[in-house]
Scaffold this active site. Structure first.
Site, PDB file in Angstrom:
ATOM      1  CG  ASP A 132      -7.410  -3.333   5.649  1.00 47.61           C
ATOM      2  OD1 ASP A 132      -7.506  -2.521   4.721  1.00 47.61           O
ATOM      3  OD2 ASP A 132      -8.365  -3.682   6.361  1.00 47.61           O
ATOM      4  CE1 TYR A 175      -4.335   7.366  -2.938  1.00 40.95           C
ATOM      5  CE2 TYR A 175      -4.724   6.593  -0.699  1.00 40.95           C
ATOM      6  CZ  TYR A 175      -5.065   7.404  -1.761  1.00 40.95           C
ATOM      7  OH  TYR A 175      -6.132   8.260  -1.643  1.00 40.95           O
ATOM      8  CG  ASP A 176      -0.512   4.076   2.713  1.00 39.31           C
ATOM      9  OD1 ASP A 176      -1.490   4.166   1.965  1.00 39.31           O
ATOM     10  OD2 ASP A 176      -0.392   3.184   3.573  1.00 39.31           O
ATOM     11  CG  ASN A 199     -12.751   4.908   4.681  1.00 41.38           C
ATOM     12  OD1 ASN A 199     -11.960   5.207   5.573  1.00 41.38           O
ATOM     13  ND2 ASN A 199     -12.595   3.845   3.926  1.00 41.38           N
ATOM     14  CD  GLN A 235      -8.114   1.910  16.577  1.00 42.18           C
ATOM     15  OE1 GLN A 235      -9.128   1.591  17.189  1.00 42.18           O
ATOM     16  NE2 GLN A 235      -7.023   2.317  17.204  1.00 42.18           N
ATOM     17  NE  ARG A 236      -7.127   5.358   8.992  1.00 42.11           N
ATOM     18  CZ  ARG A 236      -6.660   4.957   7.818  1.00 42.11           C
ATOM     19  NH1 ARG A 236      -7.251   5.324   6.708  1.00 42.11           N
ATOM     20  NH2 ARG A 236      -5.597   4.197   7.743  1.00 42.11           N
ATOM     21  NE  ARG A 289      -3.409  -0.014   2.918  1.00 40.93           N
ATOM     22  CZ  ARG A 289      -4.736  -0.036   2.803  1.00 40.93           C
ATOM     23  NH1 ARG A 289      -5.344  -1.163   2.488  1.00 40.93           N
ATOM     24  NH2 ARG A 289      -5.453   1.038   3.003  1.00 40.93           N
TER      25      ARG A 289
END
Length: 327
Positions: free
Chosen positions: A284, A150-151, A179, A287-288, A147
């Site tokens: 992944d 992108y990050d 999100n 928590q967000r 990932r």
């Protein structure tokens, strides 16, 4: 509230995408002229077809990794694939889009002395150990994982924006997007909202990665775009100094588990789907959730107003029509 009264000519990169097309609709509706630049890698002309022939809209097929020479008053830089399936398809190009794209758009803004907005992301926080996430949190990001294109690309873009701000006094706005969902999401983007809805409408089982206890906070697209515009339209500082640069979190503070989301989608679609559990992808986040105190303080008490169930109903209706037409 609108702070800028005169009509502007505004460039929106990534304008044929999910967020970009909604933003363009808002800008056109309030009287601005808009130039949409998109290479159509993840964006689609379907999202902007309704603007074809509009006297204040222009489409340019362009990749932001190459310079763009144009005269505009403001720039919204939204160009970059945002779903894991799309940005991992060509990770080198994803990094180039974030980094070279930022360099090219910042160079254009510097030449034009134009205000420029950067669509950053909550992914700059990685798999956070601070919860909820404030803008001062520096993140927990793997720089070499699948990932990372992108990050870390978005983190580097933020660095460039703030260096241009400090070195060249460029008037920047950096928003960290959490999100977001709504009509015009790509049906095959691999994100949970579109995945769950499409699977449910097709009569398939819902595939859920992990045990479903990981959390996200979902913001409806109209609320997010309102935040974009309020942030971008804030006046400059005293004596012509650049205004508030950010970063500012934009998203919903209402957190739910992925399993809860799946259950809501099943209920709203009336599907008889079962939930199938798959392995959790690498890196992944568990928590967000954004802390939106700064947005409330500086953006005229901005906060999301569309509840998850209402937003999902609108999104389900969109996908139902899309699938019924075989698109």
């Amino acid at each position: 509230m609108r702070y800028l009264d005169s009509r502007k000519k505004i460039l929106v990169t990534g304008g044929a995408g999910f967020l970009g097309s909604h933003l363009i609709d808002r800008l056109i509706a309030r009287g601005d002229e808009v130039v949409c630049a998109d290479n159509l890698f993840t964006g689609t002309k379907r999202n902007i077809d309704h603007l074809h022939g509009h006297p204040r809209f222009e489409f340019i097929r362009h990749d932001v990794t190459f310079p763009l020479y144009i005269e505009v008053d403001q720039i919204y830089n939204l160009a970059c694939p945002a779903s894991p399936i799309h940005y991992q398809h060509d990770p080198v190009q994803t990094t180039k889009t974030s980094v070279h794209g930022a360099i090219n758009m910042l160079g254009l803004a510097k030449r034009l002395k134009a205000r420029i907005f950067q669509a950053s992301t909550s992914e700059v926080y990685g798999d956070p150990v601070e919860h909820p996430q404030t803008e001062s949190y520096r993140g927990n990001v793997n720089p070499i994982g699948p990932r990372s294109c992108y990050d870390e690309g978005k983190r580097c873009a933020e660095t460039l924006f703030f260096d241009y701000h400090r070195q060249h006094r460029l008037d920047i706005r950096v928003a960290r997007i959490f999100n977001t969902y709504g009509p015009r999401m790509h049906p095959n983007d691999g994100r949970v909202v579109s995945n769950f809805i499409v699977q449910a409408l097709r009569g398939e089982d819902i595939t859920l990665c992990g045990d479903g206890r990981q959390t996200r906070s979902f913001c409806y697209v109209d609320d997010l775009i309102e935040g974009f515009i309020r942030f971008m339209d804030m006046p400059s500082g005293a004596n012509g100094e650049p205004g508030l640069p950010g970063p500012i979190n934009l998203g919903s503070p209402c957190e739910c588990t992925i399993r809860q989301l799946a259950e809501i989608v099943i209920e709203l679609t009336g599907a008889s789907a079962k939930i199938i559990f798959l392995p959790l992808p690498v890196d992944d986040p568990m928590q967000r959730k954004p802390d939106i105190s700064l947005a409330r303080k500086h953006l005229n008490d901005w906060q999301p107003s569309v509840c998850l169930e209402d937003g999902l109903r609108r999104t389900i209706e969109y996908f139902d029509q899309l699938l019924s037409h075989g698109k």
